[in-house]
Write an enzyme that holds these catalytic residues in place. Structure first.
Site, PDB file in Angstrom:
ATOM      1  N   GLY A  15      -4.893  42.601 -16.680  1.00 18.69           N
ATOM      2  CA  GLY A  15      -5.663  41.369 -16.812  1.00 18.69           C
ATOM      3  C   GLY A  15      -6.416  40.922 -15.572  1.00 18.69           C
ATOM      4  N   ASN A  17      -9.571  41.388 -15.080  1.00 18.14           N
ATOM      5  CA  ASN A  17     -10.839  40.815 -15.565  1.00 18.14           C
ATOM      6  C   ASN A  17     -10.619  39.420 -16.145  1.00 18.14           C
ATOM      7  OD1 ASN A  17     -13.333  42.616 -15.345  1.00 18.14           O
ATOM      8  ND2 ASN A  17     -11.731  44.058 -15.964  1.00 18.14           N
ATOM      9  N   LEU A  93      -7.730  47.527 -24.928  1.00 12.05           N
ATOM     10  CA  LEU A  93      -7.839  48.972 -25.070  1.00 12.05           C
ATOM     11  C   LEU A  93      -7.614  49.482 -26.486  1.00 12.05           C
ATOM     12  CD1 LEU A  93      -6.195  49.984 -21.652  1.00 12.05           C
ATOM     13  CD2 LEU A  93      -8.563  49.419 -22.158  1.00 12.05           C
ATOM     14  N   ASN A 110     -17.857  43.155 -24.526  1.00 10.92           N
ATOM     15  CA  ASN A 110     -16.874  44.058 -23.925  1.00 10.92           C
ATOM     16  C   ASN A 110     -17.305  44.464 -22.525  1.00 10.92           C
ATOM     17  OD1 ASN A 110     -14.616  45.935 -23.922  1.00 10.92           O
ATOM     18  ND2 ASN A 110     -16.106  47.586 -24.188  1.00 10.92           N
ATOM     19  N   HIS A 112     -16.942  47.647 -19.877  1.00  4.81           N
ATOM     20  CA  HIS A 112     -16.542  49.055 -19.808  1.00  4.81           C
ATOM     21  C   HIS A 112     -16.796  49.561 -18.384  1.00  4.81           C
ATOM     22  CE1 HIS A 112     -15.556  52.998 -21.324  1.00  4.81           C
ATOM     23  NE2 HIS A 112     -16.576  53.455 -20.635  1.00  4.81           N
ATOM     24  N   ASP A 153     -27.088  48.620 -34.069  1.00  3.91           N
ATOM     25  CA  ASP A 153     -27.161  47.850 -32.819  1.00  3.91           C
ATOM     26  C   ASP A 153     -25.930  48.142 -31.953  1.00  3.91           C
ATOM     27  OD1 ASP A 153     -27.882  46.027 -30.904  1.00  3.91           O
ATOM     28  OD2 ASP A 153     -26.813  44.393 -31.880  1.00  3.91           O
TER      29      ASP A 153
HETATM   30  C1  GAR Z   1     -10.892  47.575 -16.734  1.00  2.00           C
HETATM   31  O1  GAR Z   1     -11.365  48.503 -15.803  1.00  2.00           O
HETATM   32  C2  GAR Z   1     -11.790  47.574 -17.959  1.00  2.00           C
HETATM   33  O2  GAR Z   1     -13.142  47.752 -17.649  1.00  2.00           O
HETATM   34  C3  GAR Z   1     -11.247  48.750 -18.718  1.00  2.00           C
HETATM   35  O3  GAR Z   1      -9.850  48.672 -18.564  1.00  2.00           O
HETATM   36  C4  GAR Z   1      -9.543  48.037 -17.309  1.00  2.00           C
HETATM   37  C5  GAR Z   1      -8.600  46.887 -17.573  1.00  2.00           C
HETATM   38  O4  GAR Z   1      -8.201  46.248 -16.389  1.00  2.00           O
HETATM   39  N1  GAR Z   1     -11.685  48.711 -20.079  1.00  2.00           N
HETATM   40  C6  GAR Z   1     -11.960  49.814 -20.787  1.00  2.00           C
HETATM   41  O5  GAR Z   1     -11.784  50.948 -20.381  1.00  2.00           O
HETATM   42  C7  GAR Z   1     -12.505  49.543 -22.200  1.00  2.00           C
HETATM   43  N2  GAR Z   1     -12.962  50.747 -22.803  1.00  2.00           N
HETATM   44  P1  GAR Z   1      -7.686  44.746 -16.362  1.00  2.00           P
HETATM   45  O6  GAR Z   1      -6.612  44.611 -17.446  1.00  2.00           O
HETATM   46  O7  GAR Z   1      -7.088  44.589 -15.002  1.00  2.00           O
HETATM   47  O8  GAR Z   1      -8.835  43.815 -16.595  1.00  2.00           O
END
Ligand code: GAR
Length: 206
Positions: A15, A17, A93, A110, A112, A153
């Site tokens: 978490g 982000n 995820l 989202n 990525h 899209d």
């Molecule tokens: C982040 O790097 C995010 O961009 C990625 O998982 C990580 C989660 O970190 N997401 C993906 O790969 C989606 N396909 P976080 O839980 O510390 O935010």
């Protein structure tokens, strides 16, 4: 009175982000939106703890145990309970079904950890994205914020930021640089942009 977009953040793990969004909200970086709900696809995600510390309602909905259909039904109920306008996938995820996505046109965003269309699609998530970028020897990677919609899209791109790959990088080191330089900057910015749009639509409907 300003009508703010009501935001749900969906998470699966650490978490960071989510933390960037909560930090931005606390310092006035998302004036047109308000995080009203956090849901995780498992009950042990540390992200839930981060939300609860800030007094935000946070629920773990065990996707594996429930199966996709019941998971999405439980999620849909929470989104309705909290009158959510915008769904932010912040390190979420799991894949959402087409049926679910169809019910939220232009309202799911989202993040990525690559420059889409590089290193995305099935099997590319979290650290795996950076492992593959290093394996291919790319010199520049980055992050992308995109909408999640039905095809065609599919994934209209909102923001991207490039990040340098440096000699000696490990997947973990590269992941951290992409988060610090791109993800934690782009995501709050995109969420504010979308929130402003939604807030103005809410005003129109008053
Ligand atoms: C982040 O790097 C995010 O961009 C990625 O998982 C990580 C989660 O970190 N997401 C993906 O790969 C989606 N396909 P976080 O839980 O510390 O935010």
């Amino acid at each position: 009175m300003l009508r703010r977009a009501r935001i749900a953040v969906l998470v699966s793990g650490g978490g960071t982000n989510l933390e960037a969004l909560l930090g931005a909200q606390a310092t006035g970086g998302i004036p047109h939106g308000e995080i009203v709900l956090v849901c995780a696809s498992n009950e042990t995600a540390f992200a839930l703890e981060r939300a609860r510390r800030r007094g935000i309602p946070a629920f773990g909905i065990p996707r594996r145990a429930l199966g996709q259909e019941k998971f999405e039904a439980a999620l849909t109920e929470k989104l309705a309970d909290y009158r959510v306008d915008l769904i932010v996938l912040a390190g979420f995820l799991s894949i959402l079904s087409e049926d679910f996505v169809r019910r939220w046109p232009d309202r799911i965003v989202n993040i990525h950890p690559s420059l889409i269309p590089a290193f995305c699609g099935k099997g590319y998530y979290g650290l795996k994205v950076h492992e593959e970028a290093l394996r291919r020897g790319v010199k520049v990677t980055g992050a992308t914020v995109h909408l999640v919609n039905e095809i065609p899209d599919g994934g209209r791109i909102l923001l991207q930021k490039a990040v340098e790959v440096l000699p000696g990088d490990t997947p973990e080191v590269l992941q951290r640089r992409v988060m610090e330089q791109a993800e934690w900057v782009l995501l709050p910015r995109a969420v504010e942009q979308l929130s402003a749009q939604i807030a103005s639509e809410k005003e129109d409907h008053l």
